[in-house]
Write a protein that holds these residues in place. Structure first.
Motif, PDB file in Angstrom:
ATOM      1  N   GLU A 274       0.838  -1.188   0.000  1.00 51.03           N
ATOM      2  CA  GLU A 274       0.000   0.000   0.000  1.00 51.03           C
ATOM      3  C   GLU A 274       0.879   1.247   0.000  1.00 51.03           C
ATOM      4  O   GLU A 274       1.797   1.383   0.816  1.00 51.03           O
ATOM      5  CB  GLU A 274      -0.913   0.020   1.224  1.00 51.03           C
ATOM      6  N   CYS A 275       0.586   2.161  -0.938  1.00 48.83           N
ATOM      7  CA  CYS A 275       1.329   3.421  -1.035  1.00 48.83           C
ATOM      8  C   CYS A 275       0.876   4.359   0.085  1.00 48.83           C
ATOM      9  O   CYS A 275      -0.327   4.525   0.321  1.00 48.83           O
ATOM     10  CB  CYS A 275       1.097   4.059  -2.408  1.00 48.83           C
ATOM     11  N   THR A 276       1.817   4.980   0.763  1.00 48.35           N
ATOM     12  CA  THR A 276       1.500   5.890   1.863  1.00 48.35           C
ATOM     13  C   THR A 276       1.147   7.288   1.375  1.00 48.35           C
ATOM     14  O   THR A 276       0.901   8.180   2.193  1.00 48.35           O
ATOM     15  CB  THR A 276       2.690   5.981   2.830  1.00 48.35           C
ATOM     16  N   CYS A 277       1.117   7.457   0.051  1.00 49.02           N
ATOM     17  CA  CYS A 277       0.750   8.765  -0.511  1.00 49.02           C
ATOM     18  C   CYS A 277      -0.662   8.730  -1.087  1.00 49.02           C
ATOM     19  O   CYS A 277      -1.498   9.560  -0.740  1.00 49.02           O
ATOM     20  CB  CYS A 277       1.754   9.176  -1.577  1.00 49.02           C
ATOM     21  N   TYR A 279      -2.540   5.705  -1.202  1.00 54.37           N
ATOM     22  CA  TYR A 279      -3.214   4.570  -0.561  1.00 54.37           C
ATOM     23  C   TYR A 279      -3.734   3.545  -1.575  1.00 54.37           C
ATOM     24  O   TYR A 279      -4.715   2.854  -1.329  1.00 54.37           O
ATOM     25  CB  TYR A 279      -4.372   5.050   0.332  1.00 54.37           C
ATOM     26  N   HIS A 295       8.958   5.013   4.314  1.00 57.45           N
ATOM     27  CA  HIS A 295       7.607   5.115   3.770  1.00 57.45           C
ATOM     28  C   HIS A 295       7.553   4.524   2.365  1.00 57.45           C
ATOM     29  O   HIS A 295       8.407   4.803   1.521  1.00 57.45           O
ATOM     30  CB  HIS A 295       7.144   6.582   3.733  1.00 57.45           C
ATOM     31  N   ALA A 330       4.863  11.127   1.343  1.00 58.79           N
ATOM     32  CA  ALA A 330       3.950  10.319   2.159  1.00 58.79           C
ATOM     33  C   ALA A 330       3.055  11.210   3.010  1.00 58.79           C
ATOM     34  O   ALA A 330       3.472  12.263   3.523  1.00 58.79           O
ATOM     35  CB  ALA A 330       4.755   9.372   3.042  1.00 58.79           C
ATOM     36  N   ALA A 332       1.388  11.844   6.339  1.00 57.29           N
ATOM     37  CA  ALA A 332       1.571  11.431   7.729  1.00 57.29           C
ATOM     38  C   ALA A 332       1.240  12.608   8.628  1.00 57.29           C
ATOM     39  O   ALA A 332       1.129  13.757   8.196  1.00 57.29           O
ATOM     40  CB  ALA A 332       3.002  10.939   7.971  1.00 57.29           C
TER      41      ALA A 332
END
Length: 654
Positions: A274-277, A279, A295, A330, A332
């Motif tokens: 899953e991409c943290t940017c 999703y 990340h 990312a 966060a």
């Protein structure tokens, strides 16, 4: 007749029909093409090496190179015509002498512009300007006769080919225009639904013949012409672009298929990340991580961030200027301070359609930022992004000018003469005013800046104004002072209006000229009827360019129905050429002039002022020479402050 618009125009040959669908071109499958058609060329290995030109053609081309090097501001066609007109013995020296003594007689507006945008600076004579071999000319004539069979006479085709130095792809547009106006084409288009083709698509070009391979794919081919040089030209201009485009399409399809297969396998194994940017889920091969926090960021987000940074508003936010890395995008609660390495950026951009171009733009912006941050004075190439440090500003190599001791007595004598002359009172008043103004700090700083700039210009002239770009893709020479292309002998700050006038004269001359196919002499009809007779004895029609020197032709080629002399209207009883038919010369010249001026505006990035328009109209700059003090000053104008400072520095320093 207007000048050729390039190599886009075309005319559909009756011997071949291009496929309506966009065929699959594959170099790997082209070897499966049926061997029963060896006269069709589909692979570069089939091209024969160009034959060595005959000694006389080699000698002519060598003389052409020498003349182009001696007179770089004259068009190559002038040398080609003169070399063909004089005998072999001492012709190079005769032509050089004539061009030096009386260039206007032979040039007549055919000069090159100072700035050759887009041309190869290392090539004096291009392939289309060089002398052609007899074999090449025969192959070009045969190809044109085959394509325009029944539409144009051979003499008309020869005349058009002579105008373009037998460059077939350049001459095709004019041949198409002439053939589409004939009554034969009108009848054939009505009976056989023959349509004029001026296609810009490579797949439908009439010189390309699509052949079916054993595996069912369609392969583009060209028919061998009998000349290895012409075959290679047609192959490079028509076949290679198709193969390069299909190669890119095939790579994109292969990569998309590989990503699809990997995605299916990863989904089946539940190995998605899953991409943290954004999703979204991505496979392992399509993700990267930041350097500190780890990340996970997918390549799509990397590509979007880089594209927005280069072409949008994300430069300050997204790019780390010192390292060229991408700040972690990312999402966060606390903004991540780590970055994505440049290696992973390049890996992500490889899948983008214009990824290499975006990376190149990114590197340029990083280099520009580094140069500006260094604070060093730079010299820039006006034609590309190349820049280097100006060595005059480096203390180790800077040479300060010394006082010219030999001029001091002369200056003292001139000063004493001025004091004793009736002008002493105005001079003293000016000196007193200068002394009072010198008490003002702003005035002293202004004078110091002007004199400092004059000293720098003086040092620049001593060092040399020519700047050679070291960019392998550019390699052009320019003037440091005026930022124009360097042409020997270079006159700095020469008005760009000279280049504009040259371009306008050249375009207007090319728009209405004709070339004799027998002796290659260029000429323009200014008055009289359309029966033209060359000094060599060749007779041709000005309208259709057909040879009318045979006993059965002559004036019989033209309409014989009664009409008042000078009537240029089309006859309603026959389709023959009108003896007095005149092209709308004013419209042709106006269009050529507008196109040349538009190109000049694009290169100069400005519009003409009223004074410059007046200069172009009357041919001389009377608007600045007939006023006031300009009559008494050299050059017809009042010197500027910079020119006065330059005169002072040159008189006092060495």
């Amino acid at each position: 007749m207007g000048a050729s618009s390039g190599r886009r125009g075309s005319f559909k040959s009756s011997r071949s029909k291009p496929s309506r669908r966009s065929p699959d071109v594959s170099p790997s499958r082209s070897r499966h093409l049926a061997s029963s058609s060896p006269e069709y060329l589909f692979d570069e290995s089939q091209l024969q090496p160009p034959a060595q030109p005959p000694p006389d053609v080699q000698d002519l081309n060598q003389n052409l190179e020498r003349l182009a090097a001696l007179f770089p501001d004259i068009q190559v066609e002038v040398f080609r015509e003169m070399l063909a007109s004089f005998s072999e013995e001492s012709r190079l020296f005769i032509i050089t002498d004539k061009l030096l003594k009386n260039p206007g007689e032979f040039v007549k507006g055919r000069r090159r512009a100072n700035d050759h945008a887009g041309s190869d600076a290392n090539t004096l004579v291009s392939r289309t300007d060089a002398f052609r071999t007899a074999e090449y000319k025969r192959a070009v004539r045969a190809l044109a006769a085959q394509e325009f069979k029944g539409l144009l006479s051979r003499s008309s085709i020869d005349a058009v080919l002579s105008e373009y130095n037998y460059s077939y792809l350049d001459a095709r547009q004019t041949l198409v225009d002439l053939s589409s106006k004939t009554w034969k084409f009108t009848i054939s288009s009505f009976l056989f639904r023959r349509k004029p083709v001026t296609s810009a698509e490579a797949e439908t070009h009439p010189l390309i013949i699509w052949k079916s391979a054993d595996d069912g794919s369609m392969v583009p081919t060209i028919k061998a012409t009998g000349s290895s040089e012409l075959d290679r030209e047609l192959f490079e201009e028509l076949i290679i672009p198709l193969k390069e485009r299909e190669q890119l399409l095939r790579e994109e399809r292969d990569r998309a298929m590989a990503v699809s297969l990997l995605t299916e396998d990863a989904e089946a194994q539940e190995a998605m990340f899953e991409c943290t940017c954004c999703y979204s889920d991505a496979i392992f091969e399509e993700i990267t991580t930041c350097t500190a926090e780890g990340h996970i960021v997918c390549f799509n987000c990397v590509r979007h961030s880089i594209t927005e940074a280069v072409f949008g508003q994300g430069w300050q936010r997204s790019i780390e200027k010192e390292t060229g890395a991408l700040r972690c995008p990312a999402v966060a609660s606390v903004e991540c301070a780590s970055c994505i390495s440049p290696e992973h950026i390049r890996r992500a951009m490889q899948a983008e359609k214009n990824g290499d171009e975006i990376i190149r733009k990114l590197d340029q912006r990083l280099a520009e930022h580094g140069l500006l941050s260094s604070g060093l004075p730079l010299i820039r190439c006006p034609f590309c992004t190349y820049a280097e440090v100006d060595d005059l500003y480096i203390p180790a190599s800077a040479r300060r000018p010394r006082i010219r001791v030999s001029n001091i007595p002369n200056i003292v004598v001139i000063f004493i003469c001025l004091i004793l002359s009736p002008l002493s009172v105005p001079i003293l008043i000016l000196a007193l005013a200068f002394a009072i103004l010198s008490l003002n700090y702003s005035f002293r700083a202004y004078v110091s800046r002007r004199l400092g700039a004059a000293v720098m210009r003086y040092q620049r002239r001593r060092r040399g104004l020519r700047f050679n770009c070291q960019n392998p893709a550019c390699k052009r020479s320019s003037c440091i002072s005026c930022s124009k292309a360097w042409v020997d002998v270079h006159v700095c700050h020469e008005s760009s209006l000279v280049a504009l006038r040259t371009q306008v004269e050249q375009a207007m001359s090319m728009a209405i000229k004709r070339v004799c196919p027998r002796c290659s002499t260029s000429f323009v009809k200014t008055a009289g009827c359309n029966k033209l007779t060359c000094p060599c004895g060749y007779k041709m029609c000005y309208v259709c360019r057909k040879n009318i020197g045979t006993p059965n032709e002559g004036y019989q080629h033209f309409c014989q129905h009664f009409r008042p002399e000078g009537d240029g209207r089309q006859c309603g009883e026959c389709s023959k050429c009108n003896l007095w038919e005149a092209e709308n010369t004013e419209e042709i010249l106006r269009k050529a002039k507008m196109e040349a001026e538009q190109k000049w505006r694009e290169s100069e990035r400005r519009e003409l002022s009223d004074a410059e328009k007046a200069y172009l109209e009357d041919g001389v700059g009377r608007f600045c020479r007939d006023k006031g003090l300009g009559r008494l000053l050299p050059g017809g104008k009042v010197p500027s402050i910079d020119e006065v400072c330059d005169l002072i520095i040159e008189a006092l320093f060495v």
